[in-house]
Design an enzyme around this catalytic site. Structure first.
Site, short mmCIF file in Angstrom:
data_model
loop_
_atom_site.label_atom_id
_atom_site.label_comp_id
_atom_site.label_asym_id
_atom_site.label_seq_id
_atom_site.Cartn_x
_atom_site.Cartn_y
_atom_site.Cartn_z
N CYS A 1 11.25 4.47 5.77
CA CYS A 1 10.10 4.94 6.56
C CYS A 1 9.20 3.75 6.85
CB CYS A 1 9.34 6.02 5.82
SG CYS A 1 10.29 7.53 5.62
N ALA A 2 9.76 2.54 6.85
CA ALA A 2 8.95 1.35 7.12
C ALA A 2 9.17 0.91 8.57
CB ALA A 2 9.28 0.26 6.13
N ASP A 29 9.88 -7.06 -5.02
CA ASP A 29 8.82 -7.56 -4.15
C ASP A 29 8.44 -8.94 -4.64
OD1 ASP A 29 6.41 -8.22 -2.88
OD2 ASP A 29 5.80 -6.12 -2.68
N ASP A 85 13.02 7.06 9.34
CA ASP A 85 11.93 7.47 10.23
C ASP A 85 11.66 6.41 11.29
OD1 ASP A 85 9.72 9.19 11.00
OD2 ASP A 85 8.39 7.65 10.16
N GLU A 92 13.22 2.06 19.60
CA GLU A 92 12.56 3.38 19.68
C GLU A 92 12.12 3.63 21.11
OE1 GLU A 92 9.50 3.69 16.69
OE2 GLU A 92 10.92 3.38 15.07
N GLY A 104 6.01 9.15 10.31
CA GLY A 104 5.34 8.85 9.04
C GLY A 104 3.83 8.96 9.10
N ALA A 105 3.25 8.51 10.19
CA ALA A 105 1.78 8.48 10.29
C ALA A 105 1.24 9.70 11.03
CB ALA A 105 1.34 7.22 11.01
N ARG A 154 0.83 -1.22 0.00
CA ARG A 154 0.00 0.00 0.00
C ARG A 154 0.86 1.26 0.00
NH1 ARG A 154 -2.97 -3.35 3.50
NH2 ARG A 154 -5.11 -3.72 2.80
N HIS A 188 9.90 8.68 14.01
CA HIS A 188 8.75 7.86 13.61
C HIS A 188 7.50 8.72 13.39
CE1 HIS A 188 7.10 3.49 13.87
NE2 HIS A 188 6.41 4.20 13.01
#
Ligand SMILES: NC(=O)C1=CN([C@@H]2O[C@H](COP(=O)(O)OP(=O)(O)OC[C@H]3O[C@@H](n4cnc5c(N)ncnc54)[C@H](O)[C@@H]3O)[C@@H](O)[C@H]2O)C=CC1
Ligand SMILES: O=C(O)C(=O)COP(=O)(O)O
Length: 534
Positions: A228-229, A169, A254, A259, A280-281, A149, A278
């Site tokens: 960023c995963a 992938d 990220d 963490e 990203g969201a 996604r 972190h």
């Protein structure tokens, strides 16, 4: 129901839970022993990436129904332990995808144009214009590791900025990659070798852990790495060294293996490594989306409705659910009755669907049949863990379907085996909504499955039904309904009684004392108190 929220989620999600009548407790600093205490009486736990939902959490939280993850990654949740404990794990896989993709694009520019470094220098009073010569993304190649996604959204955005795309992938088709104008490559090293910028968008799994280390960074020679995963996919020590030594031009990260990122991380000492905590969201829109989606998942789980984003429960299609929903109870009841009427250890369960129901996705119905079979054995079971329990205990489960049916529009048949014998119970819906048991061990019956039921096997001769009625009456047990089925006149008969009260032990003994009564099994369908006597 009580919902414990241990990572910050947006207010609309909390409000949605409260509106639905649930008690919401937020405790954002809780961890370790304190988390185990806090979760003890919780029915739902809502987290983001900051809470370690370990096996101990599931062991402590006996009343837990669901863990809702207000975001995508579930590597902080022990899903295996959740399944063992019959707890649904659901994430919010859509709401923050665009935010994560945008952050990836931002980080790509940040690295390629040294934006944070130049910003820092200027804030410190230094006009370092001559020191930053960036890399243009236009006409460069982007290597995408994981075209899910987020990877797809990144592909769209960076494609439109003039980048060529190569993708690694192993789980997608060439057609899928082509839809995004990307070249699918079946080798990670080749992807990295072709890339000027490589961006990682896979989940953290045993398979992806450490996937990008020293050798892979050497393939990316001169390029930039963006992650960023998830931390842990990229070897942080190797990356810090590769940037420091000029093997790669820079990196933007990220997420990190640990963490918050420890202050002594080598990444922090390397000028050309850009880091964000972190984020990203972390957009308003994304946080609202995932908080509301997670609240909806929790509410659905509490209401016994399918949780469409569940990661460890039988899959259910939202549009098909109304058609299968009534059969969930039919299958569970049939399983429960069958399990109690068969002697010996159950070695196999066969669930058969006949008629219209055979056209549906019945995974959840079969899981419910298994729940029914295992519940009388006093296993802590629900539709989440029933299939796994069967597997662990060596119980063979088969499911079969046929569109043909003789008497009813749809039949669910649950047969239990003990190695030697089989006993099958068939259920259906009358008028599309009333559950009925219509066959038990080959005998045609018509029983309404609720409350106290008595299943008697007796010889088919005059006076037996009268005897049973009299004995029950003598013990103040009222018969609400009764159905008698028989093989042949004078042969064996099976009678099902719906009773208003449970059957006292003395009544059962009296019944079994009569030669004509072969077996009497009491089944209580709304919970405890199932007993069997022969
Ligand atoms: N930084 C942040 O705040 C955020 C991070 N994420 C993270 O981004 C990542 C991607 O999320 P989604 O795109 O939603 O996941 P997804 O499940 O939609 O896509 C993952 C893709 O990775 C592929 N993949 C799996 N194993 C692979 C392997 N060994 N090599 C190459 N590809 C492999 C899968 O086939 C799939 O296409 C996750 O780790 C997620 O946790 C997501 C949102 C925000
Ligand atoms: O959704 C994800 O996978 C994320 O990484 C976002 O994490 P967060 O909810 O910000 O802790």
């Amino acid at each position: 129901m009580k919902v414990l929220v241990t990572d910050p989620i947006a207010d609309p999600g909390l409000e949605r839970l409260r509106e639905a009548g649930h008690e919401v407790e937020t405790d954002y600093d809780v961890e370790g022993e304190a988390l185990l205490d806090a979760v003890r009486d919780a029915n739902a736990l809502v987290v983001r990436s900051g809470t370690d939902v370990s096996r101990e959490v599931f062991e402590a939280a006996e009343d837990l129904v669901i863990v809702g993850r207000a975001g995508i990654g579930v590597d902080n949740i022990d899903i295996d332990a959740a399944t063992d404990h019959g707890v649904v794990v659901a994430n919010a896989p859509e709401g923050n995808v665009r935010a994560a993709a945008e952050h990836t694009v931002a980080m790509t520019f940040a690295a390629a144009r040294s934006i944070p470094q130049a910003h820092g220098r200027l804030k410190d009073g230094e006009w370092a214009k001559g020191e930053f010569l960036g890399t243009e993304l236009n006409n460069k190649t982007l290597g995408i590791v994981g075209l899910g996604r987020v990877g797809q959204e990144v592909a769209k955005r960076l494609d439109s900025l003039g980048m060529d795309l190569v993708v690694y992938d192993p789980y997608i088709s060439e057609e899928r990659a082509a839809q995004f104008g990307a070249d699918l490559v079946d080798d990670l090293h080749e992807t990295l070798a072709r890339a000027d910028v490589a961006t990682v968008h896979t989940p953290l799994l045993p398979e992806t852990e450490g996937m990008i280390g020293e050798d892979e960074l050497a393939q990316l020679e001169g390029g930039y790495l963006i992650n960023c995963a998830r931390g842990g996919i990229v070897d942080e020590d190797a990356l810090a060294a590769a940037v420091e030594d000029g093997v790669v031009a820079g990196a933007a990260l990220d997420s990190f293996a640990e963490e918050p990122l420890p202050a002594d991380s080598p990444l922090l000492d390397v000028e050309d490594v850009v880091v964000t905590p972190h984020l990203g969201a972390s957009t308003e829109a994304a946080q609202e989306n995932v908080a509301v989606d997670t609240a909806e998942a929790v509410i659905a789980a509490f209401d016994g409705e399918p949780v469409l984003t569940a990661l460890n429960a039988p899959s259910v299609d939202e549009t098909a659910f109304p058609r299968i929903e009534p059969y969930i109870a039919v299958a569970e009841t049939a399983g429960k009755v069958a399990a109690q009427l068969l002697d010996g250890r159950i070695t196999g369960v066969e669930v058969t669907y006949e008629g219209d129901i055979a056209a549906e996705d019945v995974e959840l119905v079969t899981a419910s049949a298994l729940k029914g079979v295992f519940e009388p054995l006093e296993w802590q079971v629900n539709a989440v863990n029933a299939p796994r329990l069967a597997e662990e205990r060596g119980i063979e489960v088969t499911e079969s379907k046929t569109r043909q049916t003789e008497d009813f529009q749809s039949i669910v048949r649950v047969a239990v085996h003990n190695g030697d014998d089989e006993l099958a119970v068939e259920g259906t819906l009358f008028a599309g909504e009333d559950p009925r048991i219509v066959r038990i061990d080959g005998f045609r019956v018509d029983a309404v499955p609720y409350g106290h039921m008595l299943v008697a096997r007796n010889t088919d001769e005059p006076g037996v039904i009268g005897l049973i009625g009299t004995v029950l009456g003598d013990h103040d047990v009222n018969i609400a309904g009764m159905f008698n089925g028989r093989e042949t006149q004078g042969g064996q008969a099976l009678t099902v009684y719906n009773l208003d009260q449970p059957v006292p032990e003395a009544a059962r003994e009296t019944l079994l004392g009569d030669d004509r009564v072969v077996e009497v099994t009491e089944i209580t369908l709304d919970g405890a108190d199932e007993r069997k006597a022969e």
